[in-house]
Write a protein that holds these residues in place. Sequence first.
Motif, PDB file in Angstrom:
ATOM      1  N   SER A 104      17.406 -27.371 -47.703  1.00 32.80           N
ATOM      2  CA  SER A 104      17.941 -25.918 -47.060  1.00 32.80           C
ATOM      3  C   SER A 104      18.190 -27.163 -45.517  1.00 32.80           C
ATOM      4  O   SER A 104      17.789 -28.211 -44.956  1.00 32.80           O
ATOM      5  N   PRO A 105      19.467 -27.299 -44.937  1.00 33.30           N
ATOM      6  CA  PRO A 105      20.476 -27.323 -44.134  1.00 33.30           C
ATOM      7  C   PRO A 105      19.200 -27.673 -42.359  1.00 33.30           C
ATOM      8  O   PRO A 105      18.924 -25.916 -42.449  1.00 33.30           O
ATOM      9  N   LEU A 106      19.301 -28.178 -41.986  1.00 28.90           N
ATOM     10  CA  LEU A 106      17.890 -27.933 -40.793  1.00 28.90           C
ATOM     11  C   LEU A 106      19.308 -28.057 -39.662  1.00 28.90           C
ATOM     12  O   LEU A 106      21.099 -27.932 -39.813  1.00 28.90           O
ATOM     13  N   PRO A 107      18.577 -26.742 -38.880  1.00 36.31           N
ATOM     14  CA  PRO A 107      19.935 -26.118 -37.385  1.00 36.31           C
ATOM     15  C   PRO A 107      20.674 -27.248 -36.465  1.00 36.31           C
ATOM     16  O   PRO A 107      19.885 -28.438 -36.367  1.00 36.31           O
ATOM     17  N   SER A 108      21.992 -27.532 -36.361  1.00 32.77           N
ATOM     18  CA  SER A 108      22.522 -28.651 -35.687  1.00 32.77           C
ATOM     19  C   SER A 108      22.105 -28.864 -33.996  1.00 32.77           C
ATOM     20  O   SER A 108      21.715 -29.802 -33.601  1.00 32.77           O
ATOM     21  N   ASN A 109      21.843 -27.638 -33.539  1.00 33.74           N
ATOM     22  CA  ASN A 109      20.706 -27.390 -31.947  1.00 33.74           C
ATOM     23  C   ASN A 109      18.828 -27.898 -32.666  1.00 33.74           C
ATOM     24  O   ASN A 109      18.454 -27.988 -31.613  1.00 33.74           O
ATOM     25  N   LEU A 110      18.901 -28.730 -33.663  1.00 34.58           N
ATOM     26  CA  LEU A 110      17.257 -28.505 -34.024  1.00 34.58           C
ATOM     27  C   LEU A 110      16.871 -29.609 -32.290  1.00 34.58           C
ATOM     28  O   LEU A 110      17.510 -30.777 -33.204  1.00 34.58           O
ATOM     29  N   PRO A 111      15.983 -29.497 -32.285  1.00 30.68           N
ATOM     30  CA  PRO A 111      15.598 -30.729 -30.806  1.00 30.68           C
ATOM     31  C   PRO A 111      14.474 -31.710 -31.685  1.00 30.68           C
ATOM     32  O   PRO A 111      13.169 -31.303 -31.177  1.00 30.68           O
ATOM     33  N   LEU A 112      15.376 -32.261 -32.356  1.00 35.85           N
ATOM     34  CA  LEU A 112      14.029 -32.974 -32.515  1.00 35.85           C
ATOM     35  C   LEU A 112      14.646 -34.950 -32.096  1.00 35.85           C
ATOM     36  O   LEU A 112      15.577 -35.350 -31.256  1.00 35.85           O
ATOM     37  N   ASP A 113      13.214 -35.528 -31.850  1.00 32.64           N
ATOM     38  CA  ASP A 113      13.246 -36.606 -30.621  1.00 32.64           C
ATOM     39  C   ASP A 113      12.683 -37.967 -31.656  1.00 32.64           C
ATOM     40  O   ASP A 113      13.507 -39.171 -31.453  1.00 32.64           O
ATOM     41  N   ALA A 114      13.152 -38.238 -32.921  1.00 39.07           N
ATOM     42  CA  ALA A 114      12.936 -38.928 -34.198  1.00 39.07           C
ATOM     43  C   ALA A 114      12.808 -38.623 -35.684  1.00 39.07           C
ATOM     44  O   ALA A 114      12.156 -37.496 -35.714  1.00 39.07           O
ATOM     45  N   VAL A 115      13.108 -39.559 -36.407  1.00 32.10           N
ATOM     46  CA  VAL A 115      12.820 -39.255 -37.735  1.00 32.10           C
ATOM     47  C   VAL A 115      12.584 -39.589 -38.749  1.00 32.10           C
ATOM     48  O   VAL A 115      12.532 -41.598 -38.207  1.00 32.10           O
ATOM     49  N   ILE A 116      11.184 -40.281 -39.409  1.00 31.91           N
ATOM     50  CA  ILE A 116      10.878 -40.593 -40.182  1.00 31.91           C
ATOM     51  C   ILE A 116      10.728 -41.071 -41.880  1.00 31.91           C
ATOM     52  O   ILE A 116      10.396 -39.580 -42.470  1.00 31.91           O
ATOM     53  N   HIS A 117      11.452 -41.638 -42.382  1.00 32.04           N
ATOM     54  CA  HIS A 117      11.053 -41.516 -44.154  1.00 32.04           C
ATOM     55  C   HIS A 117      10.192 -42.191 -44.514  1.00 32.04           C
ATOM     56  O   HIS A 117      10.996 -43.868 -44.271  1.00 32.04           O
ATOM     57  N   CYS A 118       9.553 -41.840 -44.982  1.00 33.42           N
ATOM     58  CA  CYS A 118       8.409 -42.681 -45.394  1.00 33.42           C
ATOM     59  C   CYS A 118       8.095 -43.162 -46.527  1.00 33.42           C
ATOM     60  O   CYS A 118       7.381 -42.708 -47.313  1.00 33.42           O
ATOM     61  N   GLY A 119       9.667 -43.352 -47.248  1.00 34.96           N
ATOM     62  CA  GLY A 119       9.469 -44.297 -48.618  1.00 34.96           C
ATOM     63  C   GLY A 119       9.840 -43.662 -49.189  1.00 34.96           C
ATOM     64  O   GLY A 119       9.867 -42.279 -49.325  1.00 34.96           O
ATOM     65  N   ASP A 120      10.839 -44.032 -50.926  1.00 38.24           N
ATOM     66  CA  ASP A 120      11.556 -43.391 -52.268  1.00 38.24           C
ATOM     67  C   ASP A 120      12.551 -42.683 -51.194  1.00 38.24           C
ATOM     68  O   ASP A 120      13.186 -41.774 -51.642  1.00 38.24           O
ATOM     69  N   LEU A 121      13.268 -43.859 -50.716  1.00 38.74           N
ATOM     70  CA  LEU A 121      14.563 -43.510 -50.144  1.00 38.74           C
ATOM     71  C   LEU A 121      15.115 -43.140 -52.058  1.00 38.74           C
ATOM     72  O   LEU A 121      17.179 -42.945 -51.815  1.00 38.74           O
ATOM     73  N   SER A 122      15.338 -44.074 -52.736  1.00 37.44           N
ATOM     74  CA  SER A 122      15.892 -43.720 -53.764  1.00 37.44           C
ATOM     75  C   SER A 122      14.612 -43.936 -55.150  1.00 37.44           C
ATOM     76  O   SER A 122      13.328 -43.926 -54.956  1.00 37.44           O
ATOM     77  N   GLN A 123      15.639 -43.494 -56.096  1.00 33.88           N
ATOM     78  CA  GLN A 123      14.714 -43.497 -57.843  1.00 33.88           C
ATOM     79  C   GLN A 123      14.400 -44.606 -58.577  1.00 33.88           C
ATOM     80  O   GLN A 123      12.928 -44.676 -58.685  1.00 33.88           O
ATOM     81  N   CYS A 124      15.058 -45.319 -58.328  1.00 35.81           N
ATOM     82  CA  CYS A 124      15.217 -47.129 -58.748  1.00 35.81           C
ATOM     83  C   CYS A 124      15.813 -48.007 -57.869  1.00 35.81           C
ATOM     84  O   CYS A 124      15.237 -49.674 -58.383  1.00 35.81           O
TER      85      CYS A 124
END
Length: 195
Positions: A55-75
């Motif tokens: 689902s798309p995030l609102p463009s005005n979502l007040p985020l200070d940081a994003v952390i992607h915790c792994g599995d950026l890819s399938q292989c």
Amino acid sequence: STTTGSQWRKRHPSLSDLDEFLSDELAPDPLPKKAPVKTRILILSDTHGFASLPSPLPSNLPLDAVIHCGDLSQCGSLSDYQNTLNLLKSIPAPIKLVIPGNHDLSLDSSGVSRSHTHYTPVVTARQPLHTQARLFWTGKEARDFEIMFLAHGFYEVELENGGRLKIYATPYTPFPPGIDASEWAFGYKSNEDLY
């Protein structure tokens, strides 16, 4: 290393450092102590190369940081990494931190010496892929969008909102029973001491 809107530093991990790292008594501390700051962090993982969120995030979502915790890819393919980079670029946050996971085979330098499987080409073809994958996540395009690749270690990030984020990042996980080491990035045997 410094990014445009954030300052950060890295320390190499050891178990004895964990208590000190998590305490407020780090010395020397080049980042000044600050009062607590309300901070909004989006944590996601296992996107496996998808170019968008369900689902798309609102463009005005007040985020200070994003952390992607792994599995950026399938292989570990570069096309999957490009899709994940596009996904991260679409998220309205001033800084994005990425930690590789067990599916990110091309980011694991120990995989370079592994034998080939259906997931990974022969060693000679994999070595340049590993180099390309690392450069992809540490290169100009990632830096231009405030995307920081976190390898195994302790990190401290000063956020644009004045908050300070302390992170222990590790891509390492024990191999599940029955999984071949060549099919699992950043794996170790469960009886093996990671430190």
